[in-house]
Write a protein that holds these residues in place. Structure first.
Motif, PDB file in Angstrom:
ATOM      1  N   THR A 332       0.839  -1.206   0.000  1.00  0.00           N
ATOM      2  CA  THR A 332       0.000   0.000   0.000  1.00  0.00           C
ATOM      3  C   THR A 332       0.873   1.254   0.000  1.00  0.00           C
ATOM      4  OG1 THR A 332      -1.707  -1.197   1.184  1.00  0.00           O
ATOM      5  CG2 THR A 332      -1.846   1.205   1.265  1.00  0.00           C
ATOM      6  N   LEU A 335       2.384   1.786  -3.472  1.00  0.00           N
ATOM      7  CA  LEU A 335       1.374   2.245  -4.442  1.00  0.00           C
ATOM      8  C   LEU A 335       1.045   3.721  -4.232  1.00  0.00           C
ATOM      9  CD1 LEU A 335      -0.888  -0.945  -4.409  1.00  0.00           C
ATOM     10  CD2 LEU A 335       0.269   0.002  -6.428  1.00  0.00           C
ATOM     11  N   MET A 372       4.539  -2.133  -8.862  1.00  0.00           N
ATOM     12  CA  MET A 372       3.708  -1.164  -8.124  1.00  0.00           C
ATOM     13  C   MET A 372       4.250   0.259  -8.233  1.00  0.00           C
ATOM     14  SD  MET A 372       2.863  -3.367  -4.750  1.00  0.00           S
ATOM     15  CE  MET A 372       1.887  -4.864  -4.880  1.00  0.00           C
ATOM     16  N   GLN A 469       5.739  -1.016 -15.218  1.00  0.00           N
ATOM     17  CA  GLN A 469       4.852  -0.157 -14.421  1.00  0.00           C
ATOM     18  C   GLN A 469       3.634   0.290 -15.221  1.00  0.00           C
ATOM     19  OE1 GLN A 469       7.794   2.664 -13.169  1.00  0.00           O
ATOM     20  NE2 GLN A 469       8.513   1.338 -11.509  1.00  0.00           N
TER      21      GLN A 469
END
Ligand code: IMP
Length: 500
Positions: A332, A335, A372, A469
């Motif tokens: 998380t 990201l 990510m 990506q």
């Protein structure tokens, strides 16, 4: 009232990549893993670009000079630990910068009075056909000649012939001197049509051999990271307390990049350190962190950080989340910070690379981090397992382990307190002291990890990190699908895969 994020934060293990279309160019040998280490303006090149997306953790048990050389040879960058005196950190940087890439110590040496029979035995043992002849037969003895397989024909001669009778004697040798640069030696080799150049010191003692073949193809280290003077690139960890004296010493020692090392970097201390370094040493790139949010990224980017590290509490030896209750799932965090990096780039035209730091357990976690949005990853446990890490190798119950401890453990803090922003007698641990399974030399392990990363990228149809990506499709997985993903419902015969 406190702001509550109700969405749980996630770790790498909770994600998988969904393959995309692979065209017929999608094979590992076509994948380029090069990536920027330092910030750059749109259309310009970064000051330092790595060949592989890996840097080693700023830790006593990970990043010493041996690991730094081994990693630079593979195309990544080590950050020598700052949890030591300024003098000894600067000394370690100098050791890496003085390491002579391309200069090898001769491991095939003989005395002039030895016979061709002795020489043949030596050749069989070492496999080398170039042998240095030194007065005492040692690798740093006074050089008296060189003998190669072109100088003798065992089938047509008396094997009791002395080496001195057939060698090229010192008087006929072209030699280099210890202070000669690699470039200079290279030119001597080409200009004189040599296969190798012995390098001697002021007492005519042999110090190194430089081989033509090392230049011709760089076969062994095709990705090595060198500065303009052909010295290995190396970074140095710094803190927010003594940077006004530490930074000048590290720059003087030759550090190519610095990195502020803190478990939590969204702070006035990092702002002050960045401002000072940018004002006094504008040419040295400096990374900062760690952060886990958009705000943390923007703060450090605005203060000139050249790259920004992400991660709080995810390291294998880390107990920060337990002891302090701060942190965020690594996936998380990556990201969110990657989105902030892209937003910053769109707004300012400045690309600030981001690094996912800590928590890489499997090689595919590296690929997930890159997919990510991370530009590269920082690893501690991974590198601690190799021959080149500075810690002891220990046998426990028939298996070799290496020691690995956190910078916030009592062991590392024996040198200095972990940074809590003030001088206090109260201290608590944020890391543990541990063992990790010994895994051999860095070179072959990194080669395998990077090969796996490239293979997965091919499955996603991506030939570069940027393409990965743009193209990556990631899915969260349920706990039951994680079980499904490992070997299951079978009794594995050789379960040696416990640690990767
Ligand atoms: P690993 O690759 O999972 O072992 O994580 C290495 C990372 O853990 C380092 O790069 C640091 O960011 C972090 N770290 C190092 N020492 C400590 C500690 O004592 N406590 C918390 N985190 C640490």
């Amino acid at each position: 009232m406190a702001k509550i994020i109700n969405e749980p934060s996630h770790t790498f293990n909770e994600y998988l990549l969904i393959p995309g279309y692979s065209d017929d160019r999608a094979i590992p040998s076509n994948v380029d893993l090069s990536t920027p280490l330092t910030r750059f303006k749109k259309g310009e090149e970064p000051k330092i670009k790595m060949s592989i997306p890996m840097i080693s953790a700023i830790m006593q048990s990970v990043s010493g000079p041996d690991l730094a050389v081994a990693l630079a040879r593979e195309g990544g960058v080590s950050f020598i630990y700052g949890n030591q005196s300024i003098e000894s950190e600067a000394e370690m940087i100098k050791t890496v910068k003085q390491y002579k890439a391309g200069f090898v110590e001769s491991d095939s040496n003989i005395t002039p009075d030895s016979t061709i029979a002795d020489l043949l035995k030596l050749k069989e043992k070492t496999g080398h056909s170039t042998v240095a002849v030194t007065e005492d037969g040692t690798k740093n003895g006074v050089l008296v000649g060189i003998i190669t397989s072109r100088d003798y024909r065992p089938s047509k001669m008396d094997l009791d012939t002395k080496v001195s009778e057939v060698m090229t004697p010192f008087s006929k040798l072209i030699v280099g001197h210890v202070n000669d640069s690699l470039k200079h030696c290279n030119n001597m080799i080409w200009d004189n049509k040599l296969n190798q150049l012995p390098i001697i010191d002021e007492d005519n003692r042999l110090r190194y051999l430089v081989f033509r073949k090392d230049y011709e193809n760089h076969k062994l280290y095709p990705n090595e990271l060198l500065d303009e003077d052909k010295r290995y690139i190396v970074g140095a960890g710094i803190n927010t307390r003594d940077y006004k004296t530490r930074v000048p010493a590290l720059v003087e020692a030759g550090a190519d990049a610095l990195c502020l090392d803190s478990s939590e970097g969204y702070s006035a201390w990092q702002e002050q350190a960045l401002d000072w370094i940018k004002a006094n040493y504008p040419d040295i790139p400096v990374g900062a962190g760690n952060v886990v949010s958009r705000e943390g990224f923007r703060f450090l980017a605005d203060h000139g950080a050249d790259f920004i590290k992400i991660g709080i509490g995810g390291g294998s030896i880390c107990i920060t989340r337990e002891t302090k209750g701060i942190g965020r799932g690594q996936a998380t965090s990556v990201l969110e910070v990657a989105a902030a990096r892209d937003e910053y780039f769109a707004e300012t035209g400045i690309y600030v690379p981001i690094c996912s730091d800590g928590g890489i357990v499997h090689d595919h976690h590296i690929t997930l981090a890159l997919a990510m949005g991370a530009d590269f990853v920082m690893l501690g446990r991974y590198f601690a397992r190799f021959d080149e890490s500075p810690t002891n190798k220990i046998m426990i119950n028939g298996t070799y382990y290496k020691e690995y401890w956190g910078e916030g453990s009592a062991r590392a803090r024996n040198w200095q307190r972990y940074d809590n922003g003030e001088a206090s007698k109260l201290t608590f641990e944020e890391g543990v002291d541990s063992y990790v399974p010994y895994a051999g030399p860095l070179k072959e392990n990194v080669a395998m990890s990077m090969y796996k990363v490239k293979s997965t990228m091919c499955n996603c149809g991506a030939l570069s990190i940027k393409e990965l990506q743009e193209k990556a499709v990631l899915t969260l997985v349920s706990e039951t699908s994680i079980v499904e993903g490992g070997a299951h419902d079978v009794l594995e015969k050789n379960k040696t895969r416990n640690f990767k």
